[in-house]
Design a protein around this motif. Structure first.
Motif, PDB file in Angstrom:
ATOM      1  N   MET A  19      -6.011  -3.236  16.193  1.00 52.42           N
ATOM      2  CA  MET A  19      -4.862  -4.009  15.792  1.00 52.42           C
ATOM      3  C   MET A  19      -5.003  -4.383  14.319  1.00 52.42           C
ATOM      4  SD  MET A  19      -3.470  -7.356  17.593  1.00 52.42           S
ATOM      5  CE  MET A  19      -2.410  -8.429  16.794  1.00 52.42           C
ATOM      6  N   LYS A  20      -3.924  -4.218  13.584  1.00 56.20           N
ATOM      7  CA  LYS A  20      -3.911  -4.531  12.158  1.00 56.20           C
ATOM      8  C   LYS A  20      -3.457  -5.966  11.948  1.00 56.20           C
ATOM      9  CE  LYS A  20      -2.799   0.115  10.581  1.00 56.20           C
ATOM     10  NZ  LYS A  20      -1.886   0.931   9.807  1.00 56.20           N
ATOM     11  N   PRO A  21      -4.013  -6.642  10.932  1.00 59.21           N
ATOM     12  CA  PRO A  21      -3.565  -8.006  10.653  1.00 59.21           C
ATOM     13  C   PRO A  21      -2.156  -8.011  10.069  1.00 59.21           C
ATOM     14  CG  PRO A  21      -5.357  -7.365   9.174  1.00 59.21           C
ATOM     15  CD  PRO A  21      -5.124  -6.234  10.101  1.00 59.21           C
ATOM     16  N   LYS A  22      -1.390  -9.024  10.426  1.00 54.77           N
ATOM     17  CA  LYS A  22      -0.019  -9.163   9.932  1.00 54.77           C
ATOM     18  C   LYS A  22      -0.074  -9.921   8.614  1.00 54.77           C
ATOM     19  CE  LYS A  22       4.539 -10.739  11.048  1.00 54.77           C
ATOM     20  NZ  LYS A  22       5.454 -11.228  12.010  1.00 54.77           N
ATOM     21  N   LEU A  23       0.806  -9.522   7.676  1.00 57.08           N
ATOM     22  CA  LEU A  23       0.835 -10.121   6.358  1.00 57.08           C
ATOM     23  C   LEU A  23       2.279 -10.444   6.011  1.00 57.08           C
ATOM     24  CD1 LEU A  23      -0.690 -10.706   3.649  1.00 57.08           C
ATOM     25  CD2 LEU A  23      -0.131  -8.374   3.002  1.00 57.08           C
ATOM     26  N   SER A  24       2.519 -11.611   5.517  1.00 55.75           N
ATOM     27  CA  SER A  24       3.853 -12.000   5.056  1.00 55.75           C
ATOM     28  C   SER A  24       3.761 -12.235   3.555  1.00 55.75           C
ATOM     29  CB  SER A  24       4.327 -13.279   5.724  1.00 55.75           C
ATOM     30  OG  SER A  24       4.479 -13.078   7.106  1.00 55.75           O
TER      31      SER A  24
ATOM     32  N   LYS B 292       8.127   0.510   6.048  1.00 48.38           N
ATOM     33  CA  LYS B 292       7.766  -0.505   5.066  1.00 48.38           C
ATOM     34  C   LYS B 292       6.274  -0.826   5.111  1.00 48.38           C
ATOM     35  CE  LYS B 292      12.210  -2.884   4.969  1.00 48.38           C
ATOM     36  NZ  LYS B 292      12.874  -4.173   5.234  1.00 48.38           N
ATOM     37  N   SER B 293       5.727  -0.954   6.306  1.00 47.64           N
ATOM     38  CA  SER B 293       4.308  -1.302   6.433  1.00 47.64           C
ATOM     39  C   SER B 293       3.417  -0.236   5.789  1.00 47.64           C
ATOM     40  CB  SER B 293       3.934  -1.468   7.898  1.00 47.64           C
ATOM     41  OG  SER B 293       4.557  -2.619   8.423  1.00 47.64           O
TER      42      SER B 293
ATOM     43  N   ASP C  65       1.099  -0.927   2.601  1.00 45.63           N
ATOM     44  CA  ASP C  65      -0.326  -0.699   2.800  1.00 45.63           C
ATOM     45  C   ASP C  65      -0.870   0.264   1.734  1.00 45.63           C
ATOM     46  OD1 ASP C  65      -2.770  -1.051   4.419  1.00 45.63           O
ATOM     47  OD2 ASP C  65      -2.507   1.110   4.785  1.00 45.63           O
TER      48      ASP C  65
END
Length: 183
Positions: A1-6, A28-29, A33
């Protein structure tokens, strides 16, 4: 699982990101990235920037060699001209026409030799520098620490010579010095 970033971005960046994400096979991710990875890890750049930097480094080294070659060439020509003007006596007026004719002939031979060398791709300066560095690798570094002129290897023990230890011609007579200064 990848960390979520805002993150907050400008309106123009958001619009360009939206357009780029519409291309097939991307989102977009993935774009964000890749952009962050490239920004934070420039050594892992796969877009060709590293190749461009290597090419610029190589060009910089070539320019440094060219600058060195031009410096050697300029010094060589300047020393030759100074020496020539200092030791060449003036010709009597009756010999000047013959000297001019011989000078034109020699100059035409010189121009032909330069043209031939340039056409063949040969570089005399590079050839000479290669020979000198192979036979006397420390020639240009002698006595640099002491501030001595280049080529001033050791004091001459052969008595009075017509040249100084630094390879300069003797001082011309006052009359000859005036002629050299007026050239």
């Amino acid at each position: 699982m990848k960390p979520k970033l805002s993150a907050y971005v400008s309106e123009s960046v958001a619009q360009r990101l939206e357009l780029a994400a519409r291309r097939p096979g991307t989102n977009k991710s993935a774009i964000v990235d890749a952009a962050l990875d490239r920004f934070l890890n420039p050594e892992r750049d796969t877009s060709g920037d590293a190749a461009l930097i290597r090419r610029l480094d190589r060009m910089s080294r070539q320019l440094e060699r060219t600058d060195r070659d031009l410096g050697v060439l300029a010094e060589t020509i300047a020393l030759f001209i100074r020496y020539y003007l200092a030791i060449t006596p003036p010709l009597p007026s009756q010999d000047q026409d013959a000297a001019r004719a011989l000078g034109r002939e020699r100059f035409e031979m010189f121009v032909a030799q330069v043209g031939k060398r340039v056409a063949s791709g040969g570089r005399l300066v590079a050839d000479v520098m290669d020979r000198v560095s192979a036979s006397k690798p420390d020639l240009f570094m002698r006595n640099v620490e002491e501030g001595a002129p280049l080529g001033a290897d050791q004091p001459s023990d052969t008595g009075s010579r017509s040249h100084t230890a630094a390879g300069e011609p003797p001082e011309p007579s006052p009359a000859r010095r005036e002629e050299v200064d007026n050239v």
